[in-house]
Write an enzyme that holds these catalytic residues in place. Structure first.
Site, PDB file in Angstrom:
ATOM      1  N   LYS A  90       0.805  -1.226   0.000  1.00  0.00           N
ATOM      2  CA  LYS A  90       0.000   0.000   0.000  1.00  0.00           C
ATOM      3  C   LYS A  90       0.836   1.273   0.000  1.00  0.00           C
ATOM      4  O   LYS A  90       0.362   2.325  -0.445  1.00  0.00           O
ATOM      5  CB  LYS A  90      -0.941   0.006   1.205  1.00  0.00           C
ATOM      6  CG  LYS A  90      -2.077  -1.004   1.100  1.00  0.00           C
ATOM      7  CD  LYS A  90      -3.008  -0.912   2.297  1.00  0.00           C
ATOM      8  CE  LYS A  90      -4.135  -1.925   2.187  1.00  0.00           C
ATOM      9  NZ  LYS A  90      -5.077  -1.818   3.333  1.00  0.00           N
ATOM     10  N   ASP A 126      -9.955   2.669   2.139  1.00  0.00           N
ATOM     11  CA  ASP A 126      -9.891   2.041   3.462  1.00  0.00           C
ATOM     12  C   ASP A 126     -10.411   2.983   4.543  1.00  0.00           C
ATOM     13  O   ASP A 126     -11.162   2.585   5.428  1.00  0.00           O
ATOM     14  CB  ASP A 126      -8.444   1.649   3.802  1.00  0.00           C
ATOM     15  CG  ASP A 126      -7.990   0.390   3.102  1.00  0.00           C
ATOM     16  OD1 ASP A 126      -8.843  -0.452   2.768  1.00  0.00           O
ATOM     17  OD2 ASP A 126      -6.773   0.234   2.906  1.00  0.00           O
ATOM     18  N   ALA A 154      -2.992   0.205   6.996  1.00  0.00           N
ATOM     19  CA  ALA A 154      -4.310   0.078   7.616  1.00  0.00           C
ATOM     20  C   ALA A 154      -4.446   1.021   8.802  1.00  0.00           C
ATOM     21  O   ALA A 154      -5.494   1.647   8.998  1.00  0.00           O
ATOM     22  CB  ALA A 154      -4.551  -1.362   8.053  1.00  0.00           C
ATOM     23  N   GLY A 265     -14.082  -6.875  11.578  1.00  0.00           N
ATOM     24  CA  GLY A 265     -13.539  -6.238  10.385  1.00  0.00           C
ATOM     25  C   GLY A 265     -14.411  -6.326   9.145  1.00  0.00           C
ATOM     26  O   GLY A 265     -14.030  -5.813   8.091  1.00  0.00           O
ATOM     27  N   GLN A 272     -15.086  -0.633   2.052  1.00  0.00           N
ATOM     28  CA  GLN A 272     -13.955  -0.257   1.201  1.00  0.00           C
ATOM     29  C   GLN A 272     -14.099  -0.896  -0.171  1.00  0.00           C
ATOM     30  O   GLN A 272     -13.717  -0.287  -1.185  1.00  0.00           O
ATOM     31  CB  GLN A 272     -12.611  -0.607   1.859  1.00  0.00           C
ATOM     32  CG  GLN A 272     -12.274  -2.077   2.010  1.00  0.00           C
ATOM     33  CD  GLN A 272     -11.757  -2.736   0.757  1.00  0.00           C
ATOM     34  OE1 GLN A 272     -11.275  -2.072  -0.156  1.00  0.00           O
ATOM     35  NE2 GLN A 272     -11.874  -4.049   0.694  1.00  0.00           N
TER      36      GLN A 272
END
Length: 310
Positions: A90, A126, A154, A265, A272
């Site tokens: 990422k 995200d 994250a 989660g 997302q």
């Protein structure tokens, strides 16, 4: 396996696609259990679109995170509409993009790349996915003081989402103290002095927090365990998790057993995905429908193909 095998896999999906198919996919490691393919493909079909969502696991091709650059170039040349990017790429991917959305630039992390007019544009869904998940999954929780565990891609996304949602103060912890300090500094510069800081005393920070967000790989099937001592958890501390495979991580299970309000989660994963699908297709996915699909996928005994739930 080599980079050439990854490139061959990317071209293979393009060669097999029928005209008009929207080509998308995911680059990362350990992505075999990802539910993104059925989520994207099924919702796209319900929107009247033909879409292919392929997995390109770096481990399968024995290539490092830096391979994301050549893989992106191959996908762009092959006519892909875009790709999702996950751990550990990422932040590595930033060096291979032509442009960043404002949010992706602020986060210095990208989870969605869209190809437009020959350019690779990085986005981040995200943070918005987490913020939407928190708002709908834990409505009304106190946000005066929130602890974030993890300062990677994250962790940056959930911290950004928390501050955007109105969190008062964040304490950020990471095994790499320098990375936590860097993230806290960037957030404070954007949202105001005192809004974010790197933590040094975990016990004290948990004791003073209204809630805790966990954003490290601990709890995933390949990394079982708790990300902090169980003794620090308490009934009035809400807990949010970013791991969704499995949904019932040890952190979720332990906090719930204490009577704490818990967010797994799943909502972040779905929201997302809905954001990324919207960027890929220019349409507005039905997030509620995707949540229902996700629930059925995660309660089935084994993964089903994308069209099995229609």
């Amino acid at each position: 396996m080599t980079l050439s095998s990854a490139a061959e896999a990317i071209r293979g999906y393009a060669d097999r696609a029928t005209p008009g198919t929207v080509l998308t996919g995911l680059i990362g490691t350990g992505i075999g259990p990802s539910l993104s393919p059925p989520l994207h493909e099924t919702e796209a079909r319900r929107l009247g679109l033909e879409l292919v969502y392929a997995r390109f696991d770096l481990d399968d091709h024995d290539v490092p995170a830096t391979a994301v650059g050549p893989m992106l170039a191959e996908a762009r040349a092959a006519g892909y509409r875009g790709l999702n990017i996950t751990h550990p790429c990422k932040q590595v991917v930033l060096d291979h993009l032509d442009e960043l959305s404002a949010d992706a630039a602020a986060l210095a992390a990208v989870n969605t790349v869209v190809f437009e007019d020959g350019r690779a544009i990085g986005h981040n869904t995200d943070w918005s996915g987490f913020a939407r998940g928190l708002r709908t999954g834990l409505p009304g929780v106190e946000l005066d003081s929130v602890l974030v565990l993890g300062a990677g891609g994250a962790g940056a996304a959930v911290a950004y989402g928390l501050l955007t949602a109105g969190a008062g103060r964040l304490r950020i912890f990471d095994l790499d103290a320098g990375r936590a300090a860097e993230l806290a500094g960037a957030l404070a510069a954007r949202f105001g002095a005192g809004r974010a800081s790197a933590g040094t005393d975990l016990d004290a920070a948990v004791g003073a927090a209204d809630g805790l967000v966990h954003a490290t790989p601990t709890g995933m099937a390949a990394h079982p365990g708790l990300p902090l001592p169980a003794r620090l958890l308490r009934p009035d501390l809400w807990v949010a998790e970013v791991v969704y495979r499995p949904l019932e991580t040890e952190l979720v299970r332990t906090a719930r057993a204490l009577g704490a309000r818990v967010l797994d989660g799943g909502r972040m994963a779905v929201f997302q995905a809905a954001g990324a699908l919207g960027l890929f297709t220019g349409t507005e996915p039905d997030a509620a429908r995707m949540l229902d699909h996700f629930a059925r996928l995660t309660t089935s005994q084994e993964r089903q193909p994308a069209d099995a739930l229609d």
